[in-house]
Design a protein around this motif. Structure first.
Motif, PDB file in Angstrom:
ATOM      1  N   PHE A   1       1.427  -5.298  -8.584  1.00  0.00           N
ATOM      2  CA  PHE A   1       2.113  -4.170  -8.989  1.00  0.00           C
ATOM      3  C   PHE A   1       2.882  -3.774  -7.308  1.00  0.00           C
ATOM      4  O   PHE A   1       3.872  -3.262  -7.507  1.00  0.00           O
ATOM      5  CB  PHE A   1       1.104  -3.239  -9.284  1.00  0.00           C
ATOM      6  CG  PHE A   1       1.961  -1.739  -9.884  1.00  0.00           C
ATOM      7  CD1 PHE A   1       2.394  -1.804 -11.180  1.00  0.00           C
ATOM      8  CD2 PHE A   1       2.155  -0.858  -8.976  1.00  0.00           C
ATOM      9  CE1 PHE A   1       2.927  -0.353 -11.650  1.00  0.00           C
ATOM     10  CE2 PHE A   1       2.809   0.369  -9.386  1.00  0.00           C
ATOM     11  CZ  PHE A   1       3.216   0.624 -10.796  1.00  0.00           C
ATOM     12  N   MET A   2       2.039  -3.773  -6.248  1.00  0.00           N
ATOM     13  CA  MET A   2       2.704  -3.430  -5.014  1.00  0.00           C
ATOM     14  C   MET A   2       3.878  -4.348  -4.817  1.00  0.00           C
ATOM     15  O   MET A   2       4.866  -3.974  -4.178  1.00  0.00           O
ATOM     16  CB  MET A   2       1.529  -3.767  -3.998  1.00  0.00           C
ATOM     17  CG  MET A   2       1.983  -3.263  -2.556  1.00  0.00           C
ATOM     18  SD  MET A   2       2.453  -1.482  -2.528  1.00  0.00           S
ATOM     19  CE  MET A   2       3.226  -1.593  -1.052  1.00  0.00           C
ATOM     20  N   ILE A   3       3.730  -5.456  -4.825  1.00  0.00           N
ATOM     21  CA  ILE A   3       4.787  -6.718  -4.727  1.00  0.00           C
ATOM     22  C   ILE A   3       6.182  -6.260  -5.521  1.00  0.00           C
ATOM     23  O   ILE A   3       7.340  -6.266  -4.893  1.00  0.00           O
ATOM     24  CB  ILE A   3       4.434  -8.246  -4.716  1.00  0.00           C
ATOM     25  CG1 ILE A   3       3.305  -8.509  -3.791  1.00  0.00           C
ATOM     26  CG2 ILE A   3       5.596  -9.123  -4.730  1.00  0.00           C
ATOM     27  CD1 ILE A   3       2.581  -9.802  -3.985  1.00  0.00           C
ATOM     28  N   ARG A   4       5.791  -5.978  -6.746  1.00  0.00           N
ATOM     29  CA  ARG A   4       7.008  -5.794  -7.720  1.00  0.00           C
ATOM     30  C   ARG A   4       7.672  -4.310  -7.498  1.00  0.00           C
ATOM     31  O   ARG A   4       8.780  -4.264  -7.598  1.00  0.00           O
ATOM     32  CB  ARG A   4       6.485  -6.230  -8.859  1.00  0.00           C
ATOM     33  CG  ARG A   4       6.255  -7.487  -9.193  1.00  0.00           C
ATOM     34  CD  ARG A   4       6.208  -7.875 -10.362  1.00  0.00           C
ATOM     35  NE  ARG A   4       7.587  -7.536 -11.202  1.00  0.00           N
ATOM     36  CZ  ARG A   4       7.945  -8.201 -12.467  1.00  0.00           C
ATOM     37  NH1 ARG A   4       6.965  -8.684 -13.221  1.00  0.00           N
ATOM     38  NH2 ARG A   4       8.909  -7.570 -12.996  1.00  0.00           N
ATOM     39  N   LYS A   5       6.808  -3.532  -7.426  1.00  0.00           N
ATOM     40  CA  LYS A   5       7.283  -1.822  -7.309  1.00  0.00           C
ATOM     41  C   LYS A   5       7.315  -1.255  -6.007  1.00  0.00           C
ATOM     42  O   LYS A   5       8.065  -0.368  -5.811  1.00  0.00           O
ATOM     43  CB  LYS A   5       6.421  -1.067  -8.231  1.00  0.00           C
ATOM     44  CG  LYS A   5       6.390  -1.464  -9.740  1.00  0.00           C
ATOM     45  CD  LYS A   5       7.758  -1.298 -10.297  1.00  0.00           C
ATOM     46  CE  LYS A   5       7.440  -1.709 -11.843  1.00  0.00           C
ATOM     47  NZ  LYS A   5       8.777  -1.669 -12.502  1.00  0.00           N
ATOM     48  N   LYS A   6       6.555  -1.837  -4.982  1.00  0.00           N
ATOM     49  CA  LYS A   6       6.732  -1.230  -3.532  1.00  0.00           C
ATOM     50  C   LYS A   6       5.945   0.104  -3.528  1.00  0.00           C
ATOM     51  O   LYS A   6       6.696   0.796  -2.837  1.00  0.00           O
ATOM     52  CB  LYS A   6       8.091  -1.368  -2.862  1.00  0.00           C
ATOM     53  CG  LYS A   6       8.763  -2.682  -3.002  1.00  0.00           C
ATOM     54  CD  LYS A   6       8.029  -3.514  -2.087  1.00  0.00           C
ATOM     55  CE  LYS A   6       8.898  -5.051  -1.935  1.00  0.00           C
ATOM     56  NZ  LYS A   6       8.716  -6.041  -2.460  1.00  0.00           N
ATOM     57  N   ARG A   7       5.233   0.391  -4.360  1.00  0.00           N
ATOM     58  CA  ARG A   7       4.436   1.722  -4.390  1.00  0.00           C
ATOM     59  C   ARG A   7       3.314   1.448  -3.997  1.00  0.00           C
ATOM     60  O   ARG A   7       2.317   1.379  -5.209  1.00  0.00           O
ATOM     61  CB  ARG A   7       4.904   2.516  -5.804  1.00  0.00           C
ATOM     62  CG  ARG A   7       6.257   2.629  -5.860  1.00  0.00           C
ATOM     63  CD  ARG A   7       6.560   3.280  -7.230  1.00  0.00           C
ATOM     64  NE  ARG A   7       6.021   4.577  -7.344  1.00  0.00           N
ATOM     65  CZ  ARG A   7       5.648   5.037  -8.618  1.00  0.00           C
ATOM     66  NH1 ARG A   7       5.938   4.396  -9.793  1.00  0.00           N
ATOM     67  NH2 ARG A   7       5.139   6.336  -8.624  1.00  0.00           N
ATOM     68  N   THR A   8       2.538   1.937  -2.942  1.00  0.00           N
ATOM     69  CA  THR A   8       1.202   1.767  -2.481  1.00  0.00           C
ATOM     70  C   THR A   8       0.385   2.572  -3.368  1.00  0.00           C
ATOM     71  O   THR A   8      -0.667   2.037  -4.022  1.00  0.00           O
ATOM     72  CB  THR A   8       1.006   2.024  -1.053  1.00  0.00           C
ATOM     73  OG1 THR A   8       2.025   1.274  -0.245  1.00  0.00           O
ATOM     74  CG2 THR A   8      -0.419   1.855  -0.551  1.00  0.00           C
ATOM     75  N   ALA A   9       0.558   3.979  -3.604  1.00  0.00           N
ATOM     76  CA  ALA A   9      -0.322   4.746  -4.138  1.00  0.00           C
ATOM     77  C   ALA A   9      -0.449   4.484  -5.766  1.00  0.00           C
ATOM     78  O   ALA A   9      -1.697   4.257  -6.349  1.00  0.00           O
ATOM     79  CB  ALA A   9       0.234   6.166  -4.260  1.00  0.00           C
ATOM     80  N   ALA A  10       0.652   4.127  -6.401  1.00  0.00           N
ATOM     81  CA  ALA A  10       0.570   3.605  -7.721  1.00  0.00           C
ATOM     82  C   ALA A  10      -0.154   2.233  -7.910  1.00  0.00           C
ATOM     83  O   ALA A  10      -0.895   2.026  -8.715  1.00  0.00           O
ATOM     84  CB  ALA A  10       2.023   3.367  -8.332  1.00  0.00           C
ATOM     85  N   ALA A  11       0.109   1.400  -6.982  1.00  0.00           N
ATOM     86  CA  ALA A  11      -0.931   0.001  -6.951  1.00  0.00           C
ATOM     87  C   ALA A  11      -2.056   0.505  -6.633  1.00  0.00           C
ATOM     88  O   ALA A  11      -3.019  -0.403  -7.429  1.00  0.00           O
ATOM     89  CB  ALA A  11      -0.153  -0.842  -5.751  1.00  0.00           C
ATOM     90  N   CYS A  12      -2.701   1.197  -5.728  1.00  0.00           N
ATOM     91  CA  CYS A  12      -4.004   1.692  -5.660  1.00  0.00           C
ATOM     92  C   CYS A  12      -4.510   2.129  -6.934  1.00  0.00           C
ATOM     93  O   CYS A  12      -5.764   1.593  -7.470  1.00  0.00           O
ATOM     94  CB  CYS A  12      -4.127   2.399  -4.575  1.00  0.00           C
ATOM     95  SG  CYS A  12      -4.143   1.578  -2.882  1.00  0.00           S
ATOM     96  N   MET A  13      -3.710   2.851  -7.744  1.00  0.00           N
ATOM     97  CA  MET A  13      -4.151   3.433  -8.859  1.00  0.00           C
ATOM     98  C   MET A  13      -4.411   2.384 -10.044  1.00  0.00           C
ATOM     99  O   MET A  13      -5.347   2.439 -10.732  1.00  0.00           O
ATOM    100  CB  MET A  13      -3.353   4.540  -9.374  1.00  0.00           C
ATOM    101  CG  MET A  13      -3.560   5.306 -10.881  1.00  0.00           C
ATOM    102  SD  MET A  13      -5.219   5.996 -10.777  1.00  0.00           S
ATOM    103  CE  MET A  13      -4.738   7.292  -9.709  1.00  0.00           C
ATOM    104  N   MET A  14      -3.335   1.580 -10.071  1.00  0.00           N
ATOM    105  CA  MET A  14      -3.374   0.547 -11.110  1.00  0.00           C
ATOM    106  C   MET A  14      -4.688  -0.475 -10.689  1.00  0.00           C
ATOM    107  O   MET A  14      -5.538  -0.779 -11.766  1.00  0.00           O
ATOM    108  CB  MET A  14      -2.147  -0.522 -11.074  1.00  0.00           C
ATOM    109  CG  MET A  14      -1.030   0.298 -11.503  1.00  0.00           C
ATOM    110  SD  MET A  14      -0.947   0.712 -13.321  1.00  0.00           S
ATOM    111  CE  MET A  14      -1.040  -1.129 -14.074  1.00  0.00           C
ATOM    112  N   GLY A  15      -4.979  -0.898  -9.565  1.00  0.00           N
ATOM    113  CA  GLY A  15      -6.203  -1.663  -9.272  1.00  0.00           C
ATOM    114  C   GLY A  15      -7.661  -1.046  -9.561  1.00  0.00           C
ATOM    115  O   GLY A  15      -8.371  -1.339 -10.224  1.00  0.00           O
ATOM    116  N   THR A  16      -7.404   0.406  -9.441  1.00  0.00           N
ATOM    117  CA  THR A  16      -8.644   1.111  -9.879  1.00  0.00           C
ATOM    118  C   THR A  16      -8.844   1.343 -11.228  1.00  0.00           C
ATOM    119  O   THR A  16     -10.050   1.321 -11.634  1.00  0.00           O
ATOM    120  CB  THR A  16      -8.399   2.737  -9.164  1.00  0.00           C
ATOM    121  OG1 THR A  16      -8.367   2.602  -7.704  1.00  0.00           O
ATOM    122  CG2 THR A  16      -9.537   3.502  -9.298  1.00  0.00           C
TER     123      THR A  16
END
Length: 72
Positions: A24-39
């Motif tokens: 998600f981070m690689i594709r969207k470049k949104r750190t907070a959203a990537a952390c939320m997805m992982g969580t």
């Protein structure tokens, strides 16, 4: 080895959460959203722990199993 030992082990939940968050981070470049997805992906194991009977391994090859069995 049965499917639940691999797919629902705590170790695999952490691996899937890391993988999804990273992609998600690689594709969207949104750190907070990537952390939320992982969580959210990792949180699936917490729900499984609450509702499954004691059949969730920590590692795919471990003998001990976890689960509170609220569903029963």
């Amino acid at each position: 080895m049965d499917g639940i030992a691999i797919s629902h082990s705590f170790m695999m939940a952490l691996m899937w959460a890391t993988f999804v968050g990273t992609v998600f981070m690689i594709r969207k470049k949104r750190t907070a959203a990537a952390c939320m997805m992982g969580t959210l992906v990792g949180g699936h194991w917490v729900l499984d722990y609450l509702f499954h009977r004691a059949d969730l391994p920590i590692f795919p090859w471990s003998k001990g199993h976890l689960g509170l069995g609220i569903w029963d």
